[in-house]
Structures are given as structure tokens and as C-alpha cells.
Design a protein around this motif. Structure first.
Motif, PDB file in Angstrom:
ATOM      1  N   TYR A 271       0.639  -1.052  -0.278  1.00 47.93           N
ATOM      2  CA  TYR A 271      -0.140   0.087  -0.142  1.00 47.93           C
ATOM      3  C   TYR A 271       1.063   1.417  -0.223  1.00 47.93           C
ATOM      4  CZ  TYR A 271      -3.844  -3.710   1.399  1.00 47.93           C
ATOM      5  OH  TYR A 271      -4.540  -4.014   1.269  1.00 47.93           O
ATOM      6  N   PRO A 272       0.724   2.074  -0.264  1.00 44.94           N
ATOM      7  CA  PRO A 272       0.717   3.984  -0.517  1.00 44.94           C
ATOM      8  C   PRO A 272       1.292   3.768   0.974  1.00 44.94           C
ATOM      9  CG  PRO A 272      -0.443   3.877  -2.235  1.00 44.94           C
ATOM     10  CD  PRO A 272      -0.918   2.995  -1.601  1.00 44.94           C
ATOM     11  N   LYS A 273       1.980   4.225   1.737  1.00 52.16           N
ATOM     12  CA  LYS A 273       2.358   5.283   2.718  1.00 52.16           C
ATOM     13  C   LYS A 273       1.022   6.115   3.444  1.00 52.16           C
ATOM     14  CE  LYS A 273       6.132   7.890   5.600  1.00 52.16           C
ATOM     15  NZ  LYS A 273       7.192   8.328   5.581  1.00 52.16           N
ATOM     16  N   SER A 274       0.336   6.265   4.540  1.00 55.99           N
ATOM     17  CA  SER A 274      -0.511   6.380   4.876  1.00 55.99           C
ATOM     18  C   SER A 274      -1.721   6.237   4.685  1.00 55.99           C
ATOM     19  CB  SER A 274      -0.388   8.194   4.945  1.00 55.99           C
ATOM     20  OG  SER A 274       0.935   8.486   5.474  1.00 55.99           O
ATOM     21  N   TYR A 275      -1.641   5.056   3.793  1.00 56.03           N
ATOM     22  CA  TYR A 275      -3.078   4.736   2.949  1.00 56.03           C
ATOM     23  C   TYR A 275      -3.736   3.966   4.598  1.00 56.03           C
ATOM     24  CZ  TYR A 275      -6.524   2.768  -0.030  1.00 56.03           C
ATOM     25  OH  TYR A 275      -7.858   2.149  -0.578  1.00 56.03           O
ATOM     26  N   GLN A 276      -5.037   3.672   4.348  1.00 54.14           N
ATOM     27  CA  GLN A 276      -5.852   3.029   5.112  1.00 54.14           C
ATOM     28  C   GLN A 276      -7.306   2.069   4.030  1.00 54.14           C
ATOM     29  OE1 GLN A 276      -6.805   6.334   8.014  1.00 54.14           O
ATOM     30  NE2 GLN A 276      -5.674   5.168   9.550  1.00 54.14           N
ATOM     31  N   ALA A 277      -6.808   1.403   4.697  1.00 54.54           N
ATOM     32  CA  ALA A 277      -7.493  -0.016   3.519  1.00 54.54           C
ATOM     33  C   ALA A 277      -8.897   0.434   4.470  1.00 54.54           C
ATOM     34  CB  ALA A 277      -6.769  -0.822   2.986  1.00 54.54           C
ATOM     35  N   SER A 278      -9.887   0.297   4.086  1.00 48.70           N
ATOM     36  CA  SER A 278     -11.133  -0.445   4.055  1.00 48.70           C
ATOM     37  C   SER A 278     -10.987  -1.903   3.894  1.00 48.70           C
ATOM     38  CB  SER A 278     -12.134   0.254   4.268  1.00 48.70           C
ATOM     39  OG  SER A 278     -13.627  -0.718   4.285  1.00 48.70           O
ATOM     40  N   ILE A 279     -11.374  -2.741   2.638  1.00 54.38           N
ATOM     41  CA  ILE A 279     -11.758  -3.942   2.184  1.00 54.38           C
ATOM     42  C   ILE A 279     -10.277  -3.657   1.239  1.00 54.38           C
ATOM     43  CG2 ILE A 279     -12.976  -5.439   1.247  1.00 54.38           C
ATOM     44  CD1 ILE A 279     -14.235  -4.974   2.882  1.00 54.38           C
ATOM     45  N   THR A 280      -9.376  -5.089   0.855  1.00 52.22           N
ATOM     46  CA  THR A 280      -9.659  -4.688  -0.298  1.00 52.22           C
ATOM     47  C   THR A 280      -9.248  -6.018  -1.288  1.00 52.22           C
ATOM     48  OG1 THR A 280      -6.890  -3.148   0.291  1.00 52.22           O
ATOM     49  CG2 THR A 280      -6.605  -5.164  -1.471  1.00 52.22           C
ATOM     50  N   PHE A 281      -9.905  -5.630  -2.441  1.00 54.11           N
ATOM     51  CA  PHE A 281     -10.646  -7.670  -3.248  1.00 54.11           C
ATOM     52  C   PHE A 281      -9.190  -7.382  -4.215  1.00 54.11           C
ATOM     53  CE2 PHE A 281     -13.869  -5.482  -2.087  1.00 54.11           C
ATOM     54  CZ  PHE A 281     -14.973  -6.256  -1.554  1.00 54.11           C
TER      55      PHE A 281
END
Length: 259
Positions: free
Chosen positions: A142-152
Motif C-alpha cells: 500500500y502507499p504510505k499513510s493509506y488506510q484500506a477498508s477492504i482490498t479485493f
């Protein structure tokens, strides 16, 4: 044609609502329809006609979800010549009719938000075939500081995600997954990630979500047991639309797992 592919994809996106044909597009870039169609499929992994219809579906979906236009007006504005053709194509690519899709946004959103955030789940386009199957390990970056909810993440029959994956997963709080039970065949590894949000539409209109892919098809059993890294990035103008209804795919799987 490889050198002009980005320009071709952007041109198709711009003119899709104008009811432009593949023949007109190929002529604009100086190719015969046959040569254009053959090279397009070879370079992208999907047909020009499939890409064009997917662009139209994505625009119509955005219109009736984001802009609250009527389904009929949205279909014509997107370049479909009839409501029947639009409904048939939409259902084929998303798994729901346009009206069902529009009506189920809220309920599917809440089911998705309630998804267990400590596990992942696998889903399949069809029953796993008997016989030899294979596996593949994938790590998401993931990119820095990115906050994922769901990744498909899924293996698809073509490099445009407008159909159910052969096998896939929905990840929360995990960056690594090993796919098992992959049937023999040629597949494209694609991923998209939805950022943490309170806006339900972000789960259904995926034009600005992070995405990643492997730039070549994976062959099984040849590529079995590989370890693949996917680096998520911002969408590019030439990226194909993501039409698959990810919340429905996830919730259908949860229902099968917990009847």
C-alpha cells in the motif's frame, strides 16, 4: 499500435457516450477494423467491444448512483441505443439489473461494513473442478499513510474486471494471501482497494479506488506456487472500469459460508 494504446483507450473513454463504433475508432487511428480488433485484444487482454461496453456501463452507473439520474436517462446518456440492451449488458457485467443494483446499495453497504475485520474470505466464480488445482501467494503493498477498508484481489479470465473471478479474496488487516484450488488455465491477477469511508457509494463506484495488477497473464500449472507482489497505485486514465459488484460478491460468499 503498442505505442498509441494509451491514446486509444483515452479516446474510447471520451467518445463512448457518442455511440462511436469500433470501426470508427480504428479508422480514426489509421487501422482497419480487423487489424485494430486483433491487436487491441493481443495488447490489452480484452476485446475492444468489451472495453467500450464496460465504459458505457460505468458511466451509466455513476449517473444513476452519484447524480441521481433516472436509469433510462443514464443509459441513453452513456451511449446505449435501447434500454433493453443496457439492462441486459448491465446485468451480465454486474450480476444485478440496474434497478436491483440501485435499490441494494444501502443494504449491501451495511453487510460489507459488518464483514469480520480479522479474517479474509475466498470466493469463486463457479464450483471448484475436480482434478489437479494449484496455488499462488500474493502480497499487497500500500502507499504510505493509506488506510484500506477492504482490498479485493482475484484471478480473472480477462484483464478487465467485469466478471466474477475464478478465485479471489477480500482482505482486511492483512497484506498476504495464498490462493488455493486454482484450476488449470490462463488468468489475470487484479486488485483494488477501497479506503475507509462512510460514503456507501465508494463501494460501488470504483473509478477512483487504488488498483494494482500483474502486467502479464499467469499460466497454471506453470506459475503454481509463485510469490507475487502487487503494488497499489492511483488509477490511470487508460485503466479499464471495475464493474464487478464487489459488495454483492462478498456478501453472497458470506451467506454461503454462514447459511
Amino acid at each position: 499500435m503498442k505505442e498509441t494504446m494509451t491514446a486509444i483507450l483515452i479516446y474510447m473513454k471520451k467518445h463512448a457516450p457518442d455511440e462511436i463504433t469500433i470501426e470508427e475508432i480504428s479508422a480514426h487511428f489509421g487501422y482497419s477494423k480487423y487489424h485494430f480488433s486483433r491487436e487491441f485484444k493481443k495488447l490489452t487482454g480484452f476485446s475492444a467491444a468489451d472495453y467500450l461496453s464496460s465504459i458505457k456501463i460505468e458511466q451509466a452507473k455513476q449517473d444513476f448512483l452519484k447524480k441521481q439520474h433516472s436509469i433510462t436517462d443514464s443509459s441513453f446518456d452513456a451511449g446505449f441505443s435501447s434500454l433493453g440492451t443496457f439492462s441486459t449488458t448491465f446485468t451480465k457485467k454486474t450480476g444485478l439489473s440496474p434497478r436491483e443494483y440501485k435499490n441494494q446499495v444501502e443494504s449491501l453497504y451495511h453487510l460489507t461494513k459488518n464483514y469480520d475485520d480479522t479474517t479474509s474470505t475466498s470466493y469463486y466464480a463457479e464450483e471448484i473442478q475436480k482434478g489437479d488445482t494449484y496455488q499462488l501467494s500474493v502480497t499487497i503493498h500500500y502507499p504510505k499513510s493509506y488506510q484500506a477498508s477492504i482490498t479485493f484481489v482475484g484471478l480473472f479470465n480477462s484483464s478487465i474486471p467485469n466478471h466474477k473471478p475464478v478465485v479471489g479474496t477480500a482482505l482486511q488487516k492483512k497484506i498476504q494471501h495464498t490462493f488455493t484450488h486454482i484450476p488449470k488455465g490462463k488468468y489475470y491477477l487484479l486488485a483494488c482497494s477501497i479506503e475507509k469511508t462512510l460514503n456507501p457509494l465508494r463501494y460501488f463506484v470504483l473509478d477512483d479506488c487504488l488498483r494494482g495488477k500483474v502486467d502479464y497473464p499467469l499460466l497454471f500449472p506453470k506459475d503454481s506456487a509463485k510469490e507475487i507482489d502487487i503494488y497499489l497505485r492511483e488509477p490511470l486514465p487508460e485503466d479499464p472500469p471495475i464493474l464487478i459488484n464487489l459488495p454483492k460478491l462478498l456478501t453472497d460468499t458470506l451467506k454461503l459460508r454462514n447459511p
